[in-house]
Design an enzyme around this catalytic site. Structure first.
Site, PDB file in Angstrom:
ATOM      1  N   TYR A 171      20.255   2.255  16.855  1.00 38.52           N
ATOM      2  CA  TYR A 171      20.792   2.168  15.488  1.00 38.52           C
ATOM      3  C   TYR A 171      21.656   3.391  15.165  1.00 38.52           C
ATOM      4  CZ  TYR A 171      20.590   2.932  10.416  1.00 38.52           C
ATOM      5  OH  TYR A 171      20.904   3.221   9.115  1.00 38.52           O
TER       6      TYR A 171
HETATM    7  N1  NAP Z   1      16.635   2.501   5.415  1.00 37.16           N
HETATM    8  C1  NAP Z   1      17.001   3.773   5.355  1.00 37.16           C
HETATM    9  O1  NAP Z   1      16.172   4.674   5.109  1.00 37.16           O
HETATM   10  C2  NAP Z   1      18.458   4.133   5.572  1.00 37.16           C
HETATM   11  C3  NAP Z   1      18.802   5.467   5.604  1.00 37.16           C
HETATM   12  C4  NAP Z   1      20.153   5.808   5.722  1.00 37.16           C
HETATM   13  C5  NAP Z   1      21.127   4.809   5.782  1.00 37.16           C
HETATM   14  N2  NAP Z   1      20.771   3.487   5.754  1.00 37.16           N
HETATM   15  C6  NAP Z   1      21.854   2.480   5.777  1.00 37.16           C
HETATM   16  O2  NAP Z   1      22.152   2.134   4.435  1.00 37.16           O
HETATM   17  C7  NAP Z   1      22.896   0.910   4.429  1.00 37.16           C
HETATM   18  C8  NAP Z   1      22.520   0.021   3.269  1.00 37.16           C
HETATM   19  O3  NAP Z   1      21.116  -0.002   3.074  1.00 37.16           O
HETATM   20  P1  NAP Z   1      20.456  -1.164   2.172  1.00 37.16           P
HETATM   21  O4  NAP Z   1      19.022  -0.833   2.012  1.00 37.16           O
HETATM   22  O5  NAP Z   1      21.319  -1.435   0.990  1.00 37.16           O
HETATM   23  O6  NAP Z   1      20.606  -2.371   3.222  1.00 37.16           O
HETATM   24  P2  NAP Z   1      20.265  -3.924   3.044  1.00 37.16           P
HETATM   25  O7  NAP Z   1      19.635  -4.199   1.729  1.00 37.16           O
HETATM   26  O8  NAP Z   1      19.535  -4.332   4.286  1.00 37.16           O
HETATM   27  O9  NAP Z   1      21.709  -4.613   3.018  1.00 37.16           O
HETATM   28  C9  NAP Z   1      22.443  -4.847   4.164  1.00 37.16           C
HETATM   29  C10 NAP Z   1      23.340  -6.048   3.864  1.00 37.16           C
HETATM   30  O10 NAP Z   1      24.186  -6.259   5.004  1.00 37.16           O
HETATM   31  C11 NAP Z   1      24.440  -7.648   5.029  1.00 37.16           C
HETATM   32  N3  NAP Z   1      24.910  -8.156   6.299  1.00 37.16           N
HETATM   33  C12 NAP Z   1      24.315  -8.069   7.507  1.00 37.16           C
HETATM   34  N4  NAP Z   1      25.030  -8.744   8.419  1.00 37.16           N
HETATM   35  C13 NAP Z   1      26.094  -9.286   7.757  1.00 37.16           C
HETATM   36  C14 NAP Z   1      27.186 -10.099   8.153  1.00 37.16           C
HETATM   37  N5  NAP Z   1      27.331 -10.497   9.417  1.00 37.16           N
HETATM   38  N6  NAP Z   1      28.091 -10.469   7.219  1.00 37.16           N
HETATM   39  C15 NAP Z   1      27.959 -10.080   5.935  1.00 37.16           C
HETATM   40  N7  NAP Z   1      26.934  -9.301   5.484  1.00 37.16           N
HETATM   41  C16 NAP Z   1      26.020  -8.924   6.400  1.00 37.16           C
HETATM   42  C17 NAP Z   1      23.091  -8.280   4.714  1.00 37.16           C
HETATM   43  O11 NAP Z   1      23.323  -9.589   4.279  1.00 37.16           O
HETATM   44  P3  NAP Z   1      22.203 -10.742   4.328  1.00 37.16           P
HETATM   45  O12 NAP Z   1      21.441 -10.563   3.056  1.00 37.16           O
HETATM   46  O13 NAP Z   1      22.993 -11.991   4.377  1.00 37.16           O
HETATM   47  O14 NAP Z   1      21.364 -10.472   5.556  1.00 37.16           O
HETATM   48  C18 NAP Z   1      22.559  -7.351   3.624  1.00 37.16           C
HETATM   49  O15 NAP Z   1      22.833  -7.864   2.345  1.00 37.16           O
HETATM   50  C19 NAP Z   1      22.672   0.288   5.806  1.00 37.16           C
HETATM   51  O16 NAP Z   1      23.866   0.445   6.549  1.00 37.16           O
HETATM   52  C20 NAP Z   1      21.577   1.152   6.421  1.00 37.16           C
HETATM   53  O17 NAP Z   1      21.716   1.217   7.813  1.00 37.16           O
HETATM   54  C21 NAP Z   1      19.456   3.142   5.647  1.00 37.16           C
END
Ligand code: NAP
Length: 221
Positions: A125
């Site tokens: 990742y």
């Molecule tokens: N978790 C952590 O602690 C952490 C820390 C630092 C950074 N981040 C990063 O922060 C970012 C956002 O986090 P979040 O919590 O808002 O993430 P999230 O709620 O999982 O949202 C990710 C979105 O990406 C969409 N997606 C995935 N594949 C797609 C595709 N092929 N076409 C269109 N949309 C697509 C998903 O859509 P669907 O609903 O259709 O699946 C989902 O709505 C991510 O990049 C994550 O890696 C996370």
């Protein structure tokens, strides 16, 4: 501003779209699932149906002043989707921005990329996120790389701490991430800046205003 948020139904993305809409901006969320249309409309945003992995993005960009990449494959996904979403979809968005003349591009990256090789199950990742950041730095676009800490659903304090290369694994609320993204979109001094983002003591607007403009990794907080 017309802002297109890729991954528009994501948890950070929806918070950002609501802030943009509330401030009178044209908030567009790029989503792949038609069942999510009503949620975006309820947020005051305009849904744009497009699958980041499988569709041509160029026809969907039209008229945007900025693109925010906030999509992610998610914790339940395997290595292949790290490549097709966390890296590949980001690169597709960067290339679509270049092709359509959208200069401003903000990416939601992550802490820990510099230590990806030691990150165990997080390695693929973090390497995918790091490769996407590299592609953006060399894109020629007016970029900002925002690296949140451990995301929480705590109510936003509105106050943050921006740093670089700290190695910290501290929390940041999704509310605070969305607020910082909003201020980044308004701030020319945030162009070519990259920074880690945690909950902290400084009002988000002030923290963004204090970013040094200019030369990316050499010239950050
Ligand atoms: N978790 C952590 O602690 C952490 C820390 C630092 C950074 N981040 C990063 O922060 C970012 C956002 O986090 P979040 O919590 O808002 O993430 P999230 O709620 O999982 O949202 C990710 C979105 O990406 C969409 N997606 C995935 N594949 C797609 C595709 N092929 N076409 C269109 N949309 C697509 C998903 O859509 P669907 O609903 O259709 O699946 C989902 O709505 C991510 O990049 C994550 O890696 C996370």
């Amino acid at each position: 501003m017309d802002v297109l948020v890729a991954g528009g139904h994501g948890q950070i993305a929806r918070r950002l779209l609501r802030i943009l809409a509330a401030h009178g901006h044209n908030a567009r969320g790029l989503i792949r699932n038609p069942d999510h249309v009503a949620d975006l409309e309820a947020d005051g945003a305009h849904p744009v149906l497009c699958d980041l992995e499988h569709d041509d993005l160029v026809p969907h960009i039209g008229g945007a002043n900025a693109i925010v990449f906030a999509a992610g494959a998610g914790p339940g996904s395997g290595p292949e989707r790290k490549q097709t979403v966390d890296y590949g979809a980001a690169v597709k968005c960067i290339e679509a921005a270049q092709a359509t003349g959208v200069d401003r591009f903000v990416i939601v990256s992550s802490i820990g990329i510099q230590d990806a090789v030691h990150a165990g199950p997080m390695r693929e990742y973090l390497e995918a996120k790091g490769a996407a950041d590299d592609a953006l730095r060399t894109s020629g676009l007016s970029w900002t790389i925002v690296k949140p800490g451990v995301l929480t659903d705590e109510p936003g304090s509105g106050t943050v701490d921006l740093s670089t290369g700290s190695g910290r694994r501290d929390p940041v609320s999704r509310d605070n991430v969305a607020l910082v993204l909003y201020h980044v979109l308004l701030a020319d001094n945030a162009i070519r800046a990259e920074f880690e983002l945690f909950d902290g003591p400084t009002p988000a607007a002030d923290a963004v205003q204090a970013l040094l403009p200019g030369s990316g990794p050499v010239n950050v907080l």
